[in-house]
Design a protein around this motif. Structure first.
Motif, PDB file in Angstrom:
ATOM      1  N   ILE A 104       0.850  -1.188   0.000  1.00  0.00           N
ATOM      2  CA  ILE A 104       0.000   0.000   0.000  1.00  0.00           C
ATOM      3  C   ILE A 104       0.886   1.238   0.000  1.00  0.00           C
ATOM      4  N   ASP A 105       0.368   2.312  -0.562  1.00  0.00           N
ATOM      5  CA  ASP A 105       1.081   3.581  -0.611  1.00  0.00           C
ATOM      6  C   ASP A 105       0.398   4.553   0.341  1.00  0.00           C
ATOM      7  N   PRO A 106       0.900   4.707   1.558  1.00  0.00           N
ATOM      8  CA  PRO A 106       0.228   5.588   2.514  1.00  0.00           C
ATOM      9  C   PRO A 106       0.291   7.055   2.120  1.00  0.00           C
ATOM     10  N   LEU A 107       1.255   7.405   1.265  1.00  0.00           N
ATOM     11  CA  LEU A 107       1.375   8.798   0.837  1.00  0.00           C
ATOM     12  C   LEU A 107       0.339   9.169  -0.218  1.00  0.00           C
ATOM     13  N   ASP A 108      -0.347   8.174  -0.760  1.00  0.00           N
ATOM     14  CA  ASP A 108      -1.398   8.418  -1.744  1.00  0.00           C
ATOM     15  C   ASP A 108      -2.655   7.685  -1.294  1.00  0.00           C
ATOM     16  N   PRO A 109      -3.507   8.346  -0.503  1.00  0.00           N
ATOM     17  CA  PRO A 109      -4.686   7.670   0.051  1.00  0.00           C
ATOM     18  C   PRO A 109      -5.725   7.282  -0.997  1.00  0.00           C
ATOM     19  N   THR A 110      -5.567   7.746  -2.234  1.00  0.00           N
ATOM     20  CA  THR A 110      -6.502   7.356  -3.304  1.00  0.00           C
ATOM     21  C   THR A 110      -6.000   6.144  -4.088  1.00  0.00           C
ATOM     22  N   SER A 111      -4.788   5.672  -3.796  1.00  0.00           N
ATOM     23  CA  SER A 111      -4.202   4.578  -4.572  1.00  0.00           C
ATOM     24  C   SER A 111      -4.868   3.255  -4.222  1.00  0.00           C
ATOM     25  N   THR A 112      -4.852   2.331  -5.192  1.00  0.00           N
ATOM     26  CA  THR A 112      -5.396   0.988  -4.981  1.00  0.00           C
ATOM     27  C   THR A 112      -4.297   0.080  -4.448  1.00  0.00           C
ATOM     28  N   PRO A 113      -4.517  -0.588  -3.327  1.00  0.00           N
ATOM     29  CA  PRO A 113      -3.510  -1.526  -2.829  1.00  0.00           C
ATOM     30  C   PRO A 113      -3.277  -2.657  -3.824  1.00  0.00           C
ATOM     31  N   VAL A 114      -2.104  -3.278  -3.730  1.00  0.00           N
ATOM     32  CA  VAL A 114      -1.663  -4.268  -4.707  1.00  0.00           C
ATOM     33  C   VAL A 114      -1.340  -5.590  -4.014  1.00  0.00           C
ATOM     34  N   LYS A 115      -1.681  -6.709  -4.681  1.00  0.00           N
ATOM     35  CA  LYS A 115      -1.206  -8.028  -4.266  1.00  0.00           C
ATOM     36  C   LYS A 115      -0.149  -8.470  -5.280  1.00  0.00           C
ATOM     37  N   HIS A 116       1.071  -8.765  -4.784  1.00  0.00           N
ATOM     38  CA  HIS A 116       2.215  -9.050  -5.655  1.00  0.00           C
ATOM     39  C   HIS A 116       2.388 -10.559  -5.839  1.00  0.00           C
ATOM     40  N   THR A 117       2.049 -11.051  -7.011  1.00  0.00           N
ATOM     41  CA  THR A 117       2.165 -12.491  -7.242  1.00  0.00           C
ATOM     42  C   THR A 117       3.597 -12.935  -7.505  1.00  0.00           C
ATOM     43  N   ALA A 118       4.480 -12.013  -7.908  1.00  0.00           N
ATOM     44  CA  ALA A 118       5.863 -12.394  -8.206  1.00  0.00           C
ATOM     45  C   ALA A 118       6.621 -12.839  -6.962  1.00  0.00           C
ATOM     46  N   LEU A 119       6.109 -12.519  -5.773  1.00  0.00           N
ATOM     47  CA  LEU A 119       6.765 -12.892  -4.528  1.00  0.00           C
ATOM     48  C   LEU A 119       6.242 -14.208  -3.967  1.00  0.00           C
ATOM     49  N   GLY A 120       5.419 -14.899  -4.733  1.00  0.00           N
ATOM     50  CA  GLY A 120       4.955 -16.216  -4.335  1.00  0.00           C
ATOM     51  C   GLY A 120       3.815 -16.171  -3.337  1.00  0.00           C
ATOM     52  N   ARG A 121       3.188 -17.326  -3.177  1.00  0.00           N
ATOM     53  CA  ARG A 121       2.026 -17.439  -2.278  1.00  0.00           C
ATOM     54  C   ARG A 121       2.297 -18.521  -1.230  1.00  0.00           C
ATOM     55  N   PHE A 122       2.289 -18.097   0.015  1.00  0.00           N
ATOM     56  CA  PHE A 122       2.416 -19.006   1.152  1.00  0.00           C
ATOM     57  C   PHE A 122       1.966 -18.235   2.383  1.00  0.00           C
ATOM     58  N   LYS A 123       2.190 -18.750   3.573  1.00  0.00           N
ATOM     59  CA  LYS A 123       1.807 -18.048   4.793  1.00  0.00           C
ATOM     60  C   LYS A 123       2.885 -17.009   5.103  1.00  0.00           C
ATOM     61  N   HIS A 124       2.800 -15.896   4.378  1.00  0.00           N
ATOM     62  CA  HIS A 124       3.795 -14.834   4.497  1.00  0.00           C
ATOM     63  C   HIS A 124       3.750 -14.201   5.875  1.00  0.00           C
ATOM     64  N   GLU A 125       4.860 -14.272   6.598  1.00  0.00           N
ATOM     65  CA  GLU A 125       4.998 -13.450   7.798  1.00  0.00           C
ATOM     66  C   GLU A 125       5.140 -11.992   7.394  1.00  0.00           C
ATOM     67  N   GLY A 126       5.926 -11.734   6.371  1.00  0.00           N
ATOM     68  CA  GLY A 126       6.145 -10.374   5.895  1.00  0.00           C
ATOM     69  C   GLY A 126       7.160 -10.391   4.773  1.00  0.00           C
ATOM     70  N   ALA A 127       7.629  -9.214   4.395  1.00  0.00           N
ATOM     71  CA  ALA A 127       8.690  -9.078   3.391  1.00  0.00           C
ATOM     72  C   ALA A 127       9.469  -7.815   3.711  1.00  0.00           C
ATOM     73  N   ASN A 128      10.785  -7.911   3.610  1.00  0.00           N
ATOM     74  CA  ASN A 128      11.647  -6.760   3.856  1.00  0.00           C
ATOM     75  C   ASN A 128      12.679  -6.667   2.744  1.00  0.00           C
ATOM     76  N   VAL A 129      12.916  -5.448   2.275  1.00  0.00           N
ATOM     77  CA  VAL A 129      13.743  -5.264   1.091  1.00  0.00           C
ATOM     78  C   VAL A 129      15.023  -4.508   1.411  1.00  0.00           C
ATOM     79  N   ILE A 130      16.001  -4.747   0.574  1.00  0.00           N
ATOM     80  CA  ILE A 130      17.261  -4.019   0.606  1.00  0.00           C
ATOM     81  C   ILE A 130      17.654  -3.758  -0.841  1.00  0.00           C
ATOM     82  N   ILE A 131      18.305  -2.640  -1.073  1.00  0.00           N
ATOM     83  CA  ILE A 131      18.785  -2.322  -2.415  1.00  0.00           C
ATOM     84  C   ILE A 131      20.174  -2.932  -2.574  1.00  0.00           C
ATOM     85  N   ALA A 132      20.320  -3.849  -3.525  1.00  0.00           N
ATOM     86  CA  ALA A 132      21.604  -4.503  -3.761  1.00  0.00           C
ATOM     87  C   ALA A 132      22.601  -3.500  -4.339  1.00  0.00           C
ATOM     88  N   ARG A 133      23.862  -3.905  -4.330  1.00  0.00           N
ATOM     89  CA  ARG A 133      24.899  -2.982  -4.791  1.00  0.00           C
ATOM     90  C   ARG A 133      24.738  -2.607  -6.260  1.00  0.00           C
TER      91      ARG A 133
END
Length: 697
Positions: free
Chosen positions: A352-381
């Motif tokens: 979700i984009d909290p900075l844009d309250p009119t935006s539509t939330p997204v479900k990301h299928t590229a990250l797979g489907r399972f009992k997701h605890e969460g997801a955390n990202v880092i920018i690689a070198r």
């Protein structure tokens, strides 16, 4: 309030609870559908570690050398050796008996004792308050909360129930943020007096739908008191997302035949999100949230006629009849006999984009489907984005996703829109771990092998890249929708409930909370492995991963167990090699976070040592690596979630206070946070220093 110090109020004996996870049974019922009382859904015959290790023992020297090279590339990692067990009669009165020196890691607070008090207990010199509680207004026209006269319309404008993940997105100006909270699940007998589990009303069900999802609340710091408070301006950004909010499905499985239903023949629009557990804040200012125990909301999996569909549902924990909440009576999408694909529309990472309250939330299928605890990202070198994820189930797996495109720095509209598409395409991987000790040295007790640590190497096995599958017998859309089965096929390593998995921005290593697994070592179940070294694992452990050459896009890595949790007097525990007579006991790690110095903070869920759950801090570098110190405890029956660690304050989500077996709205056993005879209310709490100095100082 300060930590209690008199001996009359000290901790109860640190003894195991009767429940296998240390949780109350009522919490298991509502939170995960009593998952631990059912067989683990993973019945695959992946190779046991004992068989795998025989193939690699001869390469042990090479693995060690590789780990040293990797450490040198990262800049002299300080991994400690074995720890000596504390004497069996060690005094655990931490306030009185531990001697913690000051150090540049900044963790110089006096640790809180384990306790069973019905209050939020923080260290001496710190204070706490509530930022927002269940039912408090989120939207500008939200009515005042009335426990005895709730409505779905009111709840859709108020702060939801059982908040878990908490994240802050900064706003322009000084000390202003958008605070985003997940609302993981509802506990109806604590929400409604005279709750009839067999006959919920339609209004009660709709209240529960509105109490799920997420809340976006603008907050600011009161510079006179140091308290974090909701802003009076609720109109621009504040937002509620519920089980009836439309979500856009994006990525390679969008429009898949497995996602189409009678209400959505496109397979691209889903109503709502549920059982949102942990999450993360992206570098581009959005929130990632994981849909976890979604399986418990879907009824009649046993009535599905098609054998293949039925087997897929069973792998995701859906095989029974009626659900606890009986939602299927009021919306057929929760009845798998009528809508077998509806369950496939949950179990995703949502953004979700909290900075844009009119935006539509997204479900990301590229990250797979399972009992997701969460997801955390880092920018690689190289600029690509890497997301780390855990599947919170006994004997399930850890994953990562590497984007195709690179992150664009800056906050321009062009950069943000580009970055908000980064998770649409890339490669999905699952982890396979190998230990470097002989199988005979992993005896299931937690005793360290002869090299003095649980460690080894691993690889990331590719599952799919956009429309290309790397798994024999699976199409790409099958990999993304039935990710667990694809991971079974490639022989991923069975883990002890991998929950929060987060990369450190300081050292680029990855830290994962493995909460527990009391099934490990049972007849017919996988036995101890070096990555999961104890049978009947009640207390869990913390895993540390270093990608090859500190490159987060690498396909190989080295790993160590930083902590093997439990009572430090137990010889089967390990605290990074630190003296165990000078650490706080810790059980069932759940969420992790980092402070600005790079220290690891750990919240717990289901403490199996018979004291309240809490928040702990531990250095991961230097001479105090492994020295766990308890920062706070939450009230009776509650779980510690969140957390958010800033220089000036700490936020924790106090989830399900008073959720104790035998308690209910008619018989509350906690009155936190409002005291008196009030009903307990899940809340976000803030902790700060009375002298207004930095948290880590």
């Amino acid at each position: 309030m300060s930590s209690p110090t008199d001996r009359g109020r000290r901790l109860l004996p640190l003894l195991p609870t009767n429940h296998p996870l240390g949780r109350q049974a009522v919490t298991c019922q509502y939170r995960c559908g009593n998952a631990c009382s059912h067989e683990a859904p993973n019945t695959s015959d992946n190779a046991y570690f004992g068989d795998v290790v025989k193939e690699v023992v001869s390469r042990r020297g090479m693995l060690k050398a590789g780990a040293v090279v990797a450490a040198a590339g990262a800049g002299a990692l300080a991994f400690s050796g074995a720890a000596a067990a504390a004497p069996a009669d060690v005094d655990l009165d931490l306030d009185l008996d531990l001697k913690f020196g000051r150090d540049r890691d900044g963790l110089n607070f006096e640790p809180v004792q384990p306790n069973t008090l019905d209050e939020l207990v923080v260290p001496k010199g710190y204070q706490s308050d509530v930022v927002i509680r269940w039912g408090d207004p989120v939207l500008a026209d939200a009515p005042k909360f009335d426990f005895d006269n709730q409505t779905a319309a009111a709840q859709a404008k108020q702060f939801g129930f059982n908040n878990d993940f908490c994240g802050l997105v900064p706003l322009p100006g000084w000390d202003r943020w958008l605070m985003v909270s997940n609302h993981e699940y509802t506990s109806e007998e604590f929400m409604f007096k005279n709750w009839d589990a067999n006959n919920p009303t339609e209004e009660q069900v709709k209240i529960a739908w509105a109490a799920h999802g997420l809340s976006v609340v603008q907050v600011e710091r009161d510079h006179r008191s140091g308290q974090l408070v909701p802003s009076k301006d609720r109109r621009k950004y504040n937002r509620r997302i519920t089980l009836t909010t439309p979500f856009e499905v994006r990525g390679p499985a969008a429009g898949s035949k497995y996602l189409k239903t009678s209400a959505d023949p496109s397979g691209k629009v889903v109503l709502g999100t549920q059982n949102n557990c942990s999450g993360g804040v992206t570098p581009w200012g959005t929130i990632l949230s994981g849909e976890e125990n979604f399986n418990q909301y879907f009824a009649n999996g046993g009535q599905v006629a098609d054998a293949t569909t039925k087997a897929r549902l069973a792998r995701y924990g859906m095989s029974g009849g009626a659900t606890t909440r009986k939602w299927e009576r009021f919306d057929k999408r929760f009845d798998l006999a009528q809508e077998p694909n509806e369950a496939n529309r949950f179990g995703w990472i949502v953004e979700i984009d909290p900075l844009d309250p009119t935006s539509t939330p997204v479900k990301h299928t590229a990250l797979g489907r399972f009992k997701h605890e969460g997801a955390n990202v880092i920018i690689a070198r190289d600029g690509r984005v890497v997301a780390y994820m855990g599947d919170d189930e006994r004997f399930d797996y850890m994953y990562k996703f590497v984007s195709d495109e690179c992150y664009r720095p800056g906050n321009s509209k062009f950069a943000r829109e580009h970055n908000k598409r980064l998770l649409d395409s890339g490669t999905l991987y699952v982890a396979k771990f190998t230990g470097d000790s002989p199988a005979a040295e992993i005896d299931g007790t937690g005793k360290l092998p002869s090299d003095g640590e649980f460690d080894g190497s691993g690889q990331w096995i590719p599952l799919a890249h956009n429309d290309k599958s790397f798994v024999e017998g699976f199409t790409a859309e099958e990999v993304y929708v039935f990710t667990r089965l694809a991971a079974d096929k490639v022989g991923a390593t069975k883990m002890d409930r991998p929950e929060d998995v987060e990369p450190s921005l300081k050292n680029r290593r990855i830290y994962a909370a493995l909460t527990n697994n009391t099934d490990r070592g049972k007849p017919g179940k996988e036995g101890p492995t070096e990555i999961a070294p104890r049978v009947n694992n009640k207390h869990g452990h913390i895993l540390e991963i270093e990608e090859r050459r500190s490159d987060n896009t690498a396909t190989t890595f080295s790993w160590k167990l930083l902590l093997v949790c439990g009572d430090p007097t137990d010889p089967g525990t390990y605290f990074g090699g630190f003296d165990k007579s000078q650490v706080s006991p810790i059980s069932c790690p759940d969420n992790v976070a980092f402070d600005s110095r790079g220290n690891l903070w750990i919240s717990t869920d289901g403490n199996a040592l018979k004291s309240n759950d809490g928040l702990f801090a531990v250095p991961v570098e230097g001479k105090r690596r492994g020295q766990v110190k308890q920062f706070l405890t939450v009230p009776r029956g509650a779980e510690t979630c969140g957390p958010v660690i800033t220089d000036d304050f700490v936020l924790v989500s106090v989830q399900h206070p008073g959720e104790i077996d035998g308690a209910s709205a008619n018989n509350p056993q906690s009155h936190w946070p409002d005291g008196g005879t009030s009903q307990p209310r899940p809340s976000v709490a803030v902790v700060w220093r009375k002298d207004r100095r930095r948290i880590c100082d």
